[in-house]
Design a protein around this motif. Structure first.
Motif, PDB file in Angstrom:
ATOM      1  N   VAL A 104      20.191  25.330  54.470  1.00 58.50           N
ATOM      2  CA  VAL A 104      19.018  24.961  53.677  1.00 58.50           C
ATOM      3  C   VAL A 104      17.727  25.232  54.441  1.00 58.50           C
ATOM      4  O   VAL A 104      16.716  25.620  53.851  1.00 58.50           O
ATOM      5  CB  VAL A 104      19.065  23.492  53.203  1.00 58.50           C
ATOM      6  CG1 VAL A 104      20.287  23.248  52.337  1.00 58.50           C
ATOM      7  CG2 VAL A 104      19.015  22.533  54.356  1.00 58.50           C
ATOM      8  N   LEU A 105      17.773  25.054  55.764  1.00 57.23           N
ATOM      9  CA  LEU A 105      16.551  25.284  56.536  1.00 57.23           C
ATOM     10  C   LEU A 105      16.203  26.768  56.576  1.00 57.23           C
ATOM     11  O   LEU A 105      15.055  27.158  56.358  1.00 57.23           O
ATOM     12  CB  LEU A 105      16.718  24.734  57.961  1.00 57.23           C
ATOM     13  CG  LEU A 105      16.735  23.209  58.075  1.00 57.23           C
ATOM     14  CD1 LEU A 105      17.082  22.770  59.480  1.00 57.23           C
ATOM     15  CD2 LEU A 105      15.388  22.635  57.661  1.00 57.23           C
ATOM     16  N   LEU A 108      14.987  27.767  53.249  1.00 60.33           N
ATOM     17  CA  LEU A 108      13.566  27.446  53.088  1.00 60.33           C
ATOM     18  C   LEU A 108      12.708  28.497  53.765  1.00 60.33           C
ATOM     19  O   LEU A 108      11.701  28.964  53.206  1.00 60.33           O
ATOM     20  CB  LEU A 108      13.276  26.060  53.676  1.00 60.33           C
ATOM     21  CG  LEU A 108      11.809  25.653  53.750  1.00 60.33           C
ATOM     22  CD1 LEU A 108      11.198  25.565  52.365  1.00 60.33           C
ATOM     23  CD2 LEU A 108      11.650  24.316  54.474  1.00 60.33           C
ATOM     24  N   ARG A 111      12.575  31.595  51.719  1.00 64.01           N
ATOM     25  CA  ARG A 111      11.719  31.444  50.537  1.00 64.01           C
ATOM     26  C   ARG A 111      10.247  31.488  50.912  1.00 64.01           C
ATOM     27  O   ARG A 111       9.453  32.200  50.289  1.00 64.01           O
ATOM     28  CB  ARG A 111      12.034  30.129  49.835  1.00 64.01           C
ATOM     29  CG  ARG A 111      11.137  29.875  48.636  1.00 64.01           C
ATOM     30  CD  ARG A 111      11.671  28.788  47.731  1.00 64.01           C
ATOM     31  NE  ARG A 111      11.724  27.487  48.374  1.00 64.01           N
ATOM     32  CZ  ARG A 111      10.677  26.669  48.494  1.00 64.01           C
ATOM     33  NH1 ARG A 111       9.495  27.047  48.032  1.00 64.01           N
ATOM     34  NH2 ARG A 111      10.803  25.506  49.076  1.00 64.01           N
ATOM     35  N   LEU A 112       9.888  30.760  51.955  1.00 60.80           N
ATOM     36  CA  LEU A 112       8.487  30.752  52.373  1.00 60.80           C
ATOM     37  C   LEU A 112       8.046  32.148  52.792  1.00 60.80           C
ATOM     38  O   LEU A 112       6.935  32.587  52.474  1.00 60.80           O
ATOM     39  CB  LEU A 112       8.285  29.759  53.520  1.00 60.80           C
ATOM     40  CG  LEU A 112       8.436  28.286  53.145  1.00 60.80           C
ATOM     41  CD1 LEU A 112       8.250  27.406  54.371  1.00 60.80           C
ATOM     42  CD2 LEU A 112       7.430  27.915  52.075  1.00 60.80           C
ATOM     43  N   ARG A 166       6.256  30.923  58.847  1.00 59.55           N
ATOM     44  CA  ARG A 166       5.039  30.266  59.327  1.00 59.55           C
ATOM     45  C   ARG A 166       5.088  28.758  59.084  1.00 59.55           C
ATOM     46  O   ARG A 166       4.087  28.145  58.712  1.00 59.55           O
ATOM     47  CB  ARG A 166       3.814  30.887  58.658  1.00 59.55           C
ATOM     48  CG  ARG A 166       3.306  32.092  59.447  1.00 59.55           C
ATOM     49  CD  ARG A 166       2.355  32.905  58.634  1.00 59.55           C
ATOM     50  NE  ARG A 166       3.053  33.776  57.696  1.00 59.55           N
ATOM     51  CZ  ARG A 166       2.460  34.515  56.770  1.00 59.55           C
ATOM     52  NH1 ARG A 166       1.155  34.474  56.644  1.00 59.55           N
ATOM     53  NH2 ARG A 166       3.156  35.290  55.990  1.00 59.55           N
ATOM     54  N   ASN A 167       6.268  28.221  59.275  1.00 57.21           N
ATOM     55  CA  ASN A 167       6.438  26.765  59.185  1.00 57.21           C
ATOM     56  C   ASN A 167       7.136  26.316  60.464  1.00 57.21           C
ATOM     57  O   ASN A 167       8.343  26.495  60.632  1.00 57.21           O
ATOM     58  CB  ASN A 167       7.278  26.407  57.948  1.00 57.21           C
ATOM     59  CG  ASN A 167       7.499  24.904  57.824  1.00 57.21           C
ATOM     60  OD1 ASN A 167       7.679  24.219  58.810  1.00 57.21           O
ATOM     61  ND2 ASN A 167       7.473  24.408  56.602  1.00 57.21           N
ATOM     62  N   ILE A 168       6.318  25.749  61.350  1.00 60.52           N
ATOM     63  CA  ILE A 168       6.842  25.369  62.658  1.00 60.52           C
ATOM     64  C   ILE A 168       7.957  24.348  62.539  1.00 60.52           C
ATOM     65  O   ILE A 168       8.916  24.349  63.310  1.00 60.52           O
ATOM     66  CB  ILE A 168       5.703  24.778  63.525  1.00 60.52           C
ATOM     67  CG1 ILE A 168       4.656  25.848  63.809  1.00 60.52           C
ATOM     68  CG2 ILE A 168       6.238  24.225  64.828  1.00 60.52           C
ATOM     69  CD1 ILE A 168       5.085  26.868  64.804  1.00 60.52           C
ATOM     70  N   ALA A 169       7.849  23.490  61.560  1.00 57.64           N
ATOM     71  CA  ALA A 169       8.814  22.399  61.439  1.00 57.64           C
ATOM     72  C   ALA A 169      10.231  22.923  61.249  1.00 57.64           C
ATOM     73  O   ALA A 169      11.195  22.279  61.663  1.00 57.64           O
ATOM     74  CB  ALA A 169       8.423  21.481  60.286  1.00 57.64           C
ATOM     75  N   ILE A 170      10.361  24.072  60.639  1.00 57.50           N
ATOM     76  CA  ILE A 170      11.699  24.636  60.440  1.00 57.50           C
ATOM     77  C   ILE A 170      12.327  24.953  61.791  1.00 57.50           C
ATOM     78  O   ILE A 170      13.471  24.595  62.074  1.00 57.50           O
ATOM     79  CB  ILE A 170      11.635  25.907  59.572  1.00 57.50           C
ATOM     80  CG1 ILE A 170      11.169  25.565  58.164  1.00 57.50           C
ATOM     81  CG2 ILE A 170      12.993  26.580  59.526  1.00 57.50           C
ATOM     82  CD1 ILE A 170      10.991  26.774  57.280  1.00 57.50           C
ATOM     83  N   ASP A 172      11.560  23.719  64.629  1.00 50.11           N
ATOM     84  CA  ASP A 172      11.821  22.465  65.329  1.00 50.11           C
ATOM     85  C   ASP A 172      13.125  21.844  64.855  1.00 50.11           C
ATOM     86  O   ASP A 172      13.948  21.417  65.663  1.00 50.11           O
ATOM     87  CB  ASP A 172      10.666  21.492  65.097  1.00 50.11           C
ATOM     88  CG  ASP A 172       9.440  21.874  65.900  1.00 50.11           C
ATOM     89  OD1 ASP A 172       9.560  22.777  66.754  1.00 50.11           O
ATOM     90  OD2 ASP A 172       8.376  21.283  65.673  1.00 50.11           O
ATOM     91  N   ALA A 173      13.275  21.788  63.559  1.00 52.01           N
ATOM     92  CA  ALA A 173      14.477  21.148  63.019  1.00 52.01           C
ATOM     93  C   ALA A 173      15.715  21.939  63.401  1.00 52.01           C
ATOM     94  O   ALA A 173      16.755  21.367  63.725  1.00 52.01           O
ATOM     95  CB  ALA A 173      14.361  21.024  61.506  1.00 52.01           C
ATOM     96  N   SER A 175      16.139  23.752  66.028  1.00 49.21           N
ATOM     97  CA  SER A 175      16.403  23.758  67.463  1.00 49.21           C
ATOM     98  C   SER A 175      17.360  22.636  67.845  1.00 49.21           C
ATOM     99  O   SER A 175      18.043  22.725  68.848  1.00 49.21           O
ATOM    100  CB  SER A 175      15.101  23.623  68.236  1.00 49.21           C
ATOM    101  OG  SER A 175      14.610  22.318  68.132  1.00 49.21           O
ATOM    102  N   ARG A 176      17.398  21.602  67.036  1.00 49.39           N
ATOM    103  CA  ARG A 176      18.343  20.531  67.346  1.00 49.39           C
ATOM    104  C   ARG A 176      19.760  20.963  66.994  1.00 49.39           C
ATOM    105  O   ARG A 176      20.678  20.843  67.793  1.00 49.39           O
ATOM    106  CB  ARG A 176      17.983  19.276  66.590  1.00 49.39           C
ATOM    107  CG  ARG A 176      19.097  18.247  66.684  1.00 49.39           C
ATOM    108  CD  ARG A 176      18.648  16.904  66.252  1.00 49.39           C
ATOM    109  NE  ARG A 176      17.750  16.330  67.231  1.00 49.39           N
ATOM    110  CZ  ARG A 176      17.452  15.042  67.275  1.00 49.39           C
ATOM    111  NH1 ARG A 176      17.980  14.241  66.388  1.00 49.39           N
ATOM    112  NH2 ARG A 176      16.639  14.569  68.173  1.00 49.39           N
ATOM    113  N   GLU A 225      16.086  32.473  48.990  1.00 53.36           N
ATOM    114  CA  GLU A 225      16.573  31.178  49.440  1.00 53.36           C
ATOM    115  C   GLU A 225      18.065  31.010  49.149  1.00 53.36           C
ATOM    116  O   GLU A 225      18.836  30.631  50.027  1.00 53.36           O
ATOM    117  CB  GLU A 225      15.787  30.060  48.759  1.00 53.36           C
ATOM    118  CG  GLU A 225      16.301  28.686  49.147  1.00 53.36           C
ATOM    119  CD  GLU A 225      15.342  27.577  48.768  1.00 53.36           C
ATOM    120  OE1 GLU A 225      14.491  27.797  47.884  1.00 53.36           O
ATOM    121  OE2 GLU A 225      15.437  26.493  49.380  1.00 53.36           O
TER     122      GLU A 225
END
Lengths: 261, 261
Positions: A104-105, A108, A111-112, A166-170, A172-173, A175-176, A225
């Motif tokens: 899903v990440l 996303l 899609r972005l 261009r979504n840093i949060a992806i 980050d998420a 990387s875990r 996506e």
DNA sequence: CGTAATCAAATTGGATCCAATTTGGCAAGA
DNA sequence: TCTTGCCAAATTGGATCCAATTTGATTACG
């Protein structure tokens, strides 16, 4: 033991950008512990204390303590109620879970990237990855070396799309998840005894890359996506292989890229 | 300064399950630093060194070092090339990014919960949350106390669905986002000067809860996923409020739950 | 014989000390 | 005056020391 027979190549150049601040020593401790957890040297559920680990690695307790915290953040260690850490059991189910999350990440991200449009350099980079793959598969068979190449551009392909979102949060998420063995794009496994079967599998995966790029390049966000989500299942093979026994046949080879984050 | 005027309630009972192993001292350092970053006491881009922070907090360097590592993992600090950490700039864009990620993750959770079916206790818990909300909104207006109640059952509603997904990786992935201020379900903001407007907004959000539950309860996975994704935007209001100046008007109240992970 | 209490060993967190690396400035020479 | 080289200060990581908390075991008492 879990994943005991895996032949992880942890001695490769790191491809990460988030250089965690420890000097060589601390890095080595962290990487070694990850490895020991991944290959079952520290069995799931085992209680790990600072002193024995420190002695075993020939360092003081300080870097071990730091590493424990990091490993807890990464989800490879679990903290007991009152004291001590225990090795978290990494079951095929958990890996499948992590792969679903990755789906899903990355979906996303795709899609972005479609909606926002990708930069010219990123576009040509993706095309280059596709060409490399085309050349590889046009031969009609795959060698071990080819697998290294595939592994390399596959990773670059995925990372490029993630950056293109261009979504840093992806990132980050993800990387875990990437610390869990076999849940990240940075690790692929294949069966040396069935290279024609593997050829077909990876060729299919590569074809998915093609249509994902097509979708992104044409701004078809929903399509990109959905395709990327489905594509994540390409890695899900591990869990099929592992099955209920959680043991890996010897004839499987794993290519892994070490991660310093 | 970033979020300077925010009135974060960090002095609340922790609601987390991952008790990080530090004693009170280390916990306090970590929480204090999070707070200082969130409310701009440590401005974005500022270089933070161990010694000044340690002196400022009245502890030795050791707990600060540990905290820095954790904060780096959480994405609130960024590591310099050679040495030192800098406070990561938390822009409205980054918050929006994180909320988008939360949307797809919770969307996945909602879909899985739908597909796999929820347990009876989870079901009644969700229904209880919905009833609580119904009682709240049936009055036709909202008080500050109501906001606390809303915040509470809203969090429980979301957490219940995440647990019901039976996918640990989702929770893990979310736990990182939740450290970014205002990106998690554990924080809501509202404008005291427009409580009727807020009533309508939160009422809408609550209605979304209803139909999400309906979708899950009827096994409509795709519907549940789409609805939950959209629902994440309920929190996106912050970034609209903040706008380009990144300053928060005084009349806004933020309810935040501190996180010890 | 079982339970409870106390004491010892182990483990963990914090503080301090030491070494290594880096940064920045100052001075000397071109 | 600009560049280069060296030295000092600062910062960070690792090791060791100390205190506090917990575990467990043994013993004493009911």
């Amino acid at each position: 033991m879990l994943f005991k027979q895996f032949d992880l190549n942890y001695d490769r150049p790191a491809a990460t950008k988030t250089e965690t601040g420890m000097s060589k020593h601390g890095q080595r401790v962290l990487i070694t512990l990850r490895k020991m957890i991944a290959n079952g040297e520290l069995p799931p559920g085992e209680r790990v204390a600072e002193i024995p680990i420190a002695e075993r690695l020939g360092v003081s307790r300080t870097p071990v303590r730091i590493a424990f915290r990091t490993l807890e953040q990464e989800g490879l260690l679990r903290k007991g109620d009152r004291r001590g850490y225990t090795v978290r059991a990494i079951t095929p189910t958990e890996i499948a879970d992590a792969i679903e999350v990755r789906g899903v990440l990355e979906g996303l991200a795709a899609r972005l990237a479609s909606e926002r449009g990708i930069s010219l350099p990123a576009r040509s980079h993706l095309i280059e990855c596709l060409s490399t793959g085309d050349a590889l598969f046009s031969k009609g068979f795959l060698t071990d070396e080819d697998m290294e190449i595939y592994h390399d551009f596959n990773m670059r392909f995925h990372n490029t799309i993630i950056e293109a979102s261009r979504n840093i949060a992806i990132e980050d998420a993800l990387s875990r998840n990437d610390h869990l063995p076999f849940a990240s794009v940075s690790s692929i496994a294949f069966n040396r005894d069935d290279m024609t079967g593997e050829f077909r599998r990876f060729n299919f995966s590569h074809m998915q890359h093609h249509i994902i790029f097509d979708a992104i390049d044409n701004g078809q966000g929903a399509r990109a996506e959905a395709l990327m989500r489905e594509h994540a299942n390409a890695a899900l093979r591990y869990t099929q292989i592992l099955g209920p026994t959680q043991d890996m046949p010897d004839n499987f080879t794993v290519i892994e890229r070490e991660d310093t984050a």
